[in-house]
Write a protein that holds these residues in place. Structure first.
Motif, short mmCIF file in Angstrom:
data_model
loop_
_atom_site.label_atom_id
_atom_site.label_comp_id
_atom_site.label_asym_id
_atom_site.label_seq_id
_atom_site.Cartn_x
_atom_site.Cartn_y
_atom_site.Cartn_z
N TYR A 64 0.85 -1.18 0.00
CA TYR A 64 0.00 0.00 0.00
C TYR A 64 0.89 1.23 0.00
O TYR A 64 1.87 1.31 0.75
CB TYR A 64 -0.90 0.05 1.23
N LEU A 65 0.54 2.21 -0.82
CA LEU A 65 1.34 3.43 -0.91
C LEU A 65 0.48 4.64 -0.61
O LEU A 65 -0.56 4.86 -1.25
CB LEU A 65 1.93 3.57 -2.32
N LEU A 66 0.89 5.43 0.38
CA LEU A 66 0.27 6.73 0.62
C LEU A 66 1.07 7.76 -0.17
O LEU A 66 2.22 8.03 0.16
CB LEU A 66 0.26 7.09 2.10
N LEU A 67 0.46 8.30 -1.19
CA LEU A 67 1.11 9.33 -2.00
C LEU A 67 0.66 10.69 -1.49
O LEU A 67 -0.44 11.16 -1.80
CB LEU A 67 0.74 9.16 -3.48
N ILE A 68 1.50 11.29 -0.67
CA ILE A 68 1.24 12.64 -0.17
C ILE A 68 1.68 13.61 -1.27
O ILE A 68 2.81 13.55 -1.75
CB ILE A 68 1.99 12.92 1.14
N SER A 69 0.78 14.46 -1.69
CA SER A 69 1.08 15.35 -2.82
C SER A 69 2.33 16.17 -2.55
O SER A 69 2.58 16.61 -1.42
CB SER A 69 -0.11 16.27 -3.10
N GLY A 70 3.12 16.39 -3.60
CA GLY A 70 4.36 17.13 -3.47
C GLY A 70 4.10 18.60 -3.20
O GLY A 70 2.97 19.09 -3.25
N ASN A 71 5.17 19.34 -2.92
CA ASN A 71 5.01 20.75 -2.57
C ASN A 71 5.60 21.70 -3.61
O ASN A 71 5.65 22.91 -3.38
CB ASN A 71 5.64 21.04 -1.19
N GLU A 72 6.02 21.17 -4.76
CA GLU A 72 6.57 22.03 -5.80
C GLU A 72 5.46 22.40 -6.78
O GLU A 72 5.17 21.66 -7.72
CB GLU A 72 7.72 21.34 -6.52
N HIS A 80 3.81 13.33 -9.79
CA HIS A 80 2.89 12.28 -9.35
C HIS A 80 2.73 11.20 -10.42
O HIS A 80 2.63 10.01 -10.10
CB HIS A 80 1.53 12.88 -9.00
N ALA A 81 2.69 11.61 -11.68
CA ALA A 81 2.57 10.64 -12.77
C ALA A 81 3.77 9.69 -12.79
O ALA A 81 3.62 8.48 -13.02
CB ALA A 81 2.45 11.36 -14.12
N ARG A 82 4.95 10.24 -12.51
CA ARG A 82 6.14 9.39 -12.45
C ARG A 82 6.06 8.41 -11.29
O ARG A 82 6.47 7.24 -11.40
CB ARG A 82 7.41 10.26 -12.31
N VAL A 83 5.53 8.88 -10.16
CA VAL A 83 5.37 7.98 -9.00
C VAL A 83 4.41 6.85 -9.34
O VAL A 83 4.64 5.69 -9.00
CB VAL A 83 4.87 8.76 -7.77
N LEU A 84 3.33 7.17 -10.03
CA LEU A 84 2.36 6.13 -10.41
C LEU A 84 2.99 5.10 -11.34
O LEU A 84 2.74 3.90 -11.20
CB LEU A 84 1.13 6.77 -11.08
N ASP A 85 3.81 5.58 -12.27
CA ASP A 85 4.50 4.64 -13.17
C ASP A 85 5.41 3.71 -12.39
O ASP A 85 5.46 2.50 -12.63
CB ASP A 85 5.32 5.41 -14.21
N ALA A 86 6.16 4.29 -11.43
CA ALA A 86 7.07 3.48 -10.62
C ALA A 86 6.29 2.49 -9.76
O ALA A 86 6.69 1.33 -9.60
CB ALA A 86 7.92 4.39 -9.73
N ALA A 87 5.15 2.92 -9.22
CA ALA A 87 4.32 2.05 -8.39
C ALA A 87 3.78 0.88 -9.20
O ALA A 87 3.73 -0.26 -8.72
CB ALA A 87 3.19 2.86 -7.77
N LYS A 88 3.35 1.17 -10.42
CA LYS A 88 2.83 0.10 -11.28
C LYS A 88 3.92 -0.92 -11.60
O LYS A 88 3.69 -2.13 -11.54
CB LYS A 88 2.26 0.70 -12.56
N VAL A 92 2.77 -2.28 -6.73
CA VAL A 92 2.00 -1.75 -5.60
C VAL A 92 0.52 -2.09 -5.82
O VAL A 92 -0.01 -1.93 -6.91
CB VAL A 92 2.19 -0.22 -5.49
N LYS A 93 -0.14 -2.54 -4.75
CA LYS A 93 -1.50 -3.05 -4.87
C LYS A 93 -2.58 -1.99 -4.64
O LYS A 93 -3.75 -2.20 -4.99
CB LYS A 93 -1.71 -4.21 -3.89
N TRP A 94 -2.21 -0.87 -4.02
CA TRP A 94 -3.24 0.13 -3.67
C TRP A 94 -2.54 1.45 -3.38
O TRP A 94 -1.52 1.48 -2.69
CB TRP A 94 -4.02 -0.35 -2.44
N ILE A 95 -3.09 2.54 -3.92
CA ILE A 95 -2.55 3.87 -3.68
C ILE A 95 -3.61 4.75 -3.04
O ILE A 95 -4.75 4.81 -3.51
CB ILE A 95 -2.06 4.53 -4.98
#
Length: 279
Positions: A64-72, A80-88, A92-95
């Motif tokens: 499980y991944l908690l993606l806390i939105s970035g601050n930039e 965030h799109a890059r994080v989703l690609d890496a998670a896939k 990762v089973k759930w974001i």
């Protein structure tokens, strides 16, 4: 099971880790941070993780991944799109993603990147939950020292009602979602049970300090100028003044009480957050 928390050394991230440690074993938690040495005090496993270049290897074994939105600001949708690609890639089973209150209809400039991320989540193929976090009450109470010193609370929110939330409440909500029940596919609008105007906030501040500290409503331009004179950059001052104008339009208001339902208790009152800020 492993739960990964991005931005774990941020103001929200640290609180989330603390709330999760109350609910699951420490060995189940992974702090994903740009500088692992800064997270040693969290007492959990740490891994180097950068929103600008997220590596799937850093997410290996995380369920499980908690993606806390970035601050930039301006870069977050791509990050965030890059994080989703890496998670896939990592399986990762759930974001669970921290978005913005009513991002789908908010006039705040912040909403655009959140909506782009929400859309990316829905097409990622990874099960997800979206936590549309309300405005932090601390965003306003951070102005208390200046208000006390200057004798007035400044803003440009007019009579807009604000359902802001103590940051700790939102951290607890994230921990609850990550560790209980079936929340996949859900979008939660997370706001306080209580709403207030900045006039109300100034009255509460006056009550607790024993000093008369009125609210002075300014134009967006004048409030931005006041923020610049207080030390903010021109860019940040313009942004925060525009957020206040958004509050005047109702962008920071919600009365659905979904947060207190998740927590199983009332949300933290405004008076308590003001009191903490005065300590």
């Amino acid at each position: 099971m492993k739960i990964g928390i991005t931005g774990a050394t941020g103001q929200l991230g640290r609180l989330v880790v603390g709330k999760l440690k109350e609910r699951v074993q420490t060995v189940e938690l992974v702090a994903l941070v740009r500088t692992p040495t800064s997270a040693v005090d969290l007492g959990v496993e740490t891994r180097a993780f950068d929103y600008n270049a997220p590596l799937a290897s850093a997410l290996q074994g995380i369920d499980y991944l908690l993606l806390i939105s970035g601050n930039e600001l301006g870069k977050r949708a791509e990050q965030h799109a890059r994080v989703l690609d890496a998670a896939k890639e990592a399986g990762v089973k759930w974001i669970v993603y921290t978005s913005l209150l009513h991002a789908d209809r908010s006039s705040l400039s912040l909403a655009t990147e959140h909506i782009l991320t929400e859309k990316a989540l829905t097409t990622s193929g990874i099960p997800f939950t979206i936590l549309r976090n309300g405005w932090y009450t601390e965003n306003y109470t951070a102005s208390i020292p200046g208000a006390v010193q200057g004798g007035a609370f400044l803003g440009s929110a007019g009579n807009g009602r604000i359902s802001s939330v103590a940051r700790a409440d939102l951290a607890e909500a994230a921990a609850v979602v990550l560790t209980t029940g079936e929340h996949r596919g859900r979008i939660y609008e997370l706001a306080s049970d209580q709403s207030y105007t900045l006039t109300d906030l100034a009255a509460e501040l006056s009550k607790q300090t024993g000093k008369l500290i009125p609210y002075h409503d300014l134009s967006e331009a004048d409030y931005a100028a006041a923020l610049v004179s207080a030390g903010l950059s021109e860019e940040l001052a313009q942004a925060f003044a525009s957020f206040d104008v958004g509050a005047s339009r109702g962008d920071l208001f919600d009365d659905g009480k979904e947060l207190s339902a998740l927590l199983g208790r009332p949300t933290t009152p405004l008076a308590d957050v003001v009191r903490q800020a005065l300590v």
